[in-house]
Design a protein around this motif. Sequence first.
Motif, short mmCIF file in Angstrom:
data_model
loop_
_atom_site.label_atom_id
_atom_site.label_comp_id
_atom_site.label_asym_id
_atom_site.label_seq_id
_atom_site.Cartn_x
_atom_site.Cartn_y
_atom_site.Cartn_z
N ILE A 34 0.87 -1.19 0.00
CA ILE A 34 0.00 0.00 0.00
C ILE A 34 0.90 1.23 0.00
O ILE A 34 1.87 1.31 0.75
N GLY A 38 -2.41 5.53 0.23
CA GLY A 38 -3.48 4.56 0.44
C GLY A 38 -3.86 3.71 -0.75
O GLY A 38 -4.74 2.87 -0.65
N ASP A 39 -3.22 3.91 -1.90
CA ASP A 39 -3.51 3.09 -3.07
C ASP A 39 -2.66 1.83 -3.03
O ASP A 39 -1.61 1.78 -2.39
N GLY A 40 -3.12 0.80 -3.75
CA GLY A 40 -2.36 -0.42 -3.84
C GLY A 40 -1.17 -0.26 -4.77
O GLY A 40 -1.18 0.58 -5.67
N LYS A 55 -6.08 -3.18 -2.49
CA LYS A 55 -5.72 -3.63 -1.15
C LYS A 55 -4.71 -4.77 -1.27
O LYS A 55 -4.75 -5.54 -2.23
#
Length: 77
Positions: A34, A38-40, A55
Amino acid sequence: MSYGNRGFNRGFGGNSGPKPVEEGKEYDVEVTEISRKGDGIARVQGFVIFVVGGKVGDKCKVKVTSVGPRFATAQKL
């Protein structure tokens, strides 16, 4: 979403050379990390792809929305 230039060079730096992904194309990826935003984070042939809404552990198809010199961004399908 912009991740900016942090000066990292992991073999894909600069504007030269082909990238292993293309804007508008779809790829099967696995999100392994991550980002700070907050993005994968997934990789295709070592090239970083930020997956919006991804996620850790997601195995999904993504569509690349932009490709930069050091990373790409993509949306989950």
